[in-house]
Design an enzyme around this catalytic site. Structure first.
Site, PDB file in Angstrom:
ATOM      1  N   SER A 237       0.851  -1.185   0.000  1.00 48.52           N
ATOM      2  CA  SER A 237       0.000   0.000   0.000  1.00 48.52           C
ATOM      3  C   SER A 237       0.886   1.234   0.000  1.00 48.52           C
ATOM      4  CB  SER A 237      -0.901   0.010   1.249  1.00 48.52           C
ATOM      5  OG  SER A 237      -0.105   0.129   2.423  1.00 48.52           O
ATOM      6  N   LYS A 238       0.262   2.395  -0.008  1.00 48.94           N
ATOM      7  CA  LYS A 238       1.039   3.634  -0.052  1.00 48.94           C
ATOM      8  C   LYS A 238       1.954   3.789   1.156  1.00 48.94           C
ATOM      9  CE  LYS A 238      -2.000   6.397  -2.990  1.00 48.94           C
ATOM     10  NZ  LYS A 238      -2.810   7.631  -3.105  1.00 48.94           N
ATOM     11  N   ARG A 239       1.529   3.233   2.285  1.00 49.44           N
ATOM     12  CA  ARG A 239       2.377   3.379   3.473  1.00 49.44           C
ATOM     13  C   ARG A 239       3.668   2.576   3.352  1.00 49.44           C
ATOM     14  NH1 ARG A 239       1.922  -0.860   7.221  1.00 49.44           N
ATOM     15  NH2 ARG A 239       0.307  -2.388   6.754  1.00 49.44           N
ATOM     16  N   GLY A 241       5.247   2.486   0.459  1.00 50.72           N
ATOM     17  CA  GLY A 241       5.973   3.084  -0.656  1.00 50.72           C
ATOM     18  C   GLY A 241       5.391   2.739  -2.004  1.00 50.72           C
TER      19      GLY A 241
END
Length: 457
Positions: A237-239, A241
């Site tokens: 996920s975006k967390r 990267g």
């Protein structure tokens, strides 16, 4: 076999890491076999597809060197062809027209959920000549018994019971094709021999096989690659990267580094860590794709980028840095280029170098930071002015400079620690930099002594 692969992104967002790796594996497999690698934009979802997303996909692929071998195909442009195939499947008895209205369909779904039975419309076996005058969908007539097996080039032998397969819709009530139909028709018409994609599509493959078989078409080789997870093992996920490829470019990563890193996410060639593109093409094989999810590690990517950064010659590195700086003269440019081999040694990206360029990018005496100014005590200034007088007129080669400075220290009962930090502060205006003697050698006698004398006046 003339190998033909494809990368088929949906233009509903950025080109993410997983998509870029899928493109890379398709590109490498085609190159390894002397085949063709194609790009198809699956833009049938008009509500979510955007021109900006299409442009971002092309830009990201071009940056990575993974542009298609031919102009990109547009899935939406083939909608009439998709509808023709749906009609042909009905004619062949592999599909049927379903006239269920919304209420009837909801009731049927609820019944199937309660019994665990696959969805089978009553229109599957009814005479369509008795159909009501209302819109209809077209559904595949899935087998109700037996099993289907796929010999997947990555996952191996995978089998499901046919009784779990719903009669999927391939043509909607408005006449538009669903993904499950369009992807098969497009792959067939494009001559795709190997479908290499994420293993989240593995279940789709069993359903798509029914379209191939219904039309009597040759099926491609399927190769479903495990997805990429975050460093903690959770879905990427975006967390973790999971940004767009364009974001990594803006963060200072090099395309060759990203290429190398993506290649090693789920594929290996012994213990080899770094690959040229030619080596990657020569060695790539689906046999070496792992079956477990790869883990994305931003720090690992930074380390690989540092390796490729070291390979860049100073002029190429300067071209990367130039959009971020404003050199005031040709001599300032020359200074920066001369310093880059020193400045890149501990950098992970070229952006890491930018904060270190203040003393080189402009002509004249650089401003001295507040913490560096504190190093320039009266005693330090006195020693540095003596050093300037000692060095004036001497040879300015690096080895000679070291010898001259050591002689000065010996003659004045000093150690390098007594003058090192103040010397760096006076010349660069900072407390940290590469070897100050290296910097002095690059700046030259006139520039170095001028900086010393102004800072210590």
């Amino acid at each position: 076999m003339n190998v033909v692969t494809r990368f088929a992104p949906s233009p509903t967002g950025y080109l993410h890491i997983g998509g870029a790796r899928t493109a890379l594996f398709n590109w490498l497999f085609a190159r390894h076999h002397g085949g063709t690698y194609l790009l198809r934009i699956e833009d049938t979802d008009k509500a979510r597809s955007t021109d900006a997303a299409v442009a971002a996909i092309h830009e990201g692929l071009n940056w990575l060197g993974l542009a298609g071998d031919k102009p990109a195909f547009s899935q939406s442009a083939q909608s009439q062809r998709h509808a023709e195939v749906a009609a042909e499947l009905v004619k062949k008895g592999a599909a049927y027209r379903c006239f269920l209205d919304e209420a009837e369909l909801e009731a049927l779904r609820a019944e199937c959920q309660s019994t665990g039975a696959p969805l089978r419309s009553p229109w599957r076996d009814l005479d369509p000549t008795d159909a009501p005058d209302r819109p209809f969908t077209v559904r595949m007539k899935m087998p109700s018994d037996g099993k289907t097996t796929i010999e997947d080039a990555v996952q191996g032998t995978v089998t499901i019971q046919n009784k779990v397969l719903d009669d999927m819709v391939i043509l909607r009530g408005d006449g538009s094709p669903t993904y499950m139909l369009a992807v098969v028709v497009d792959d067939h018409d494009m001559g795709i021999t190997h479908v290499i994609r994420g293993d989240d599509h593995l279940n789709n493959a069993f359903r798509q096989l029914m379209v191939y078989w219904g039309m009597g078409w040759q099926t491609p080789v399927f190769a479903h690659i495990p997805l990429i997870h975050g460093s903690d093992g959770a879905k990427l996920s975006k967390r973790h990267g999971a940004l767009g490829v364009d974001a990594y470019r803006e963060m200072g990563f090099l395309p060759d580094a990203m290429f190398n890193y993506l290649l090693r996410l789920g594929w290996s060639h012994g213990d080899t860590e770094f690959f040229s593109r030619k080596q990657a093409i020569d060695w790539f094989s689906l046999d070496n794709v792992g079956k477990s999810p790869a883990r994305f590690d931003l720090e690992k990517l930074r380390g690989i980028n540092a390796h490729y950064l070291q390979q860049l010659d100073p002029t190429a590195l300067y071209d990367l840095i130039l959009p971020h700086i404003a050199p005031t003269s040709a001599s300032a440019k020359d200074r920066v280029i001369a310093l880059l081999p020193l400045l890149k040694e501990r950098a992970k990206t070229h952006l890491d170098i930018l904060p270190q360029l203040g003393y080189a990018v402009h002509d004249g005496i650089p401003p001295i930071s507040e913490d560096a100014t504190a190093l320039l005590t009266d005693a330090a200034k006195s020693n540095l002015l003596k050093l300037a007088d000692t060095l004036a007129g001497k040879s300015w080669q690096k080895d000679d400079l070291n010898s001259h400075i050591q002689s000065f220290l010996d003659n004045n009962a000093l150690k390098m620690r007594d003058i090192g930090l103040p010397l760096r502060a006076a010349i660069t205006g900072t407390k940290q930099s590469p070897s100050i003697v290296d910097i002095m050698a690059v700046l030259g006698e006139s520039e170095t002594l001028a900086r010393l004398r102004v800072a210590c006046k």
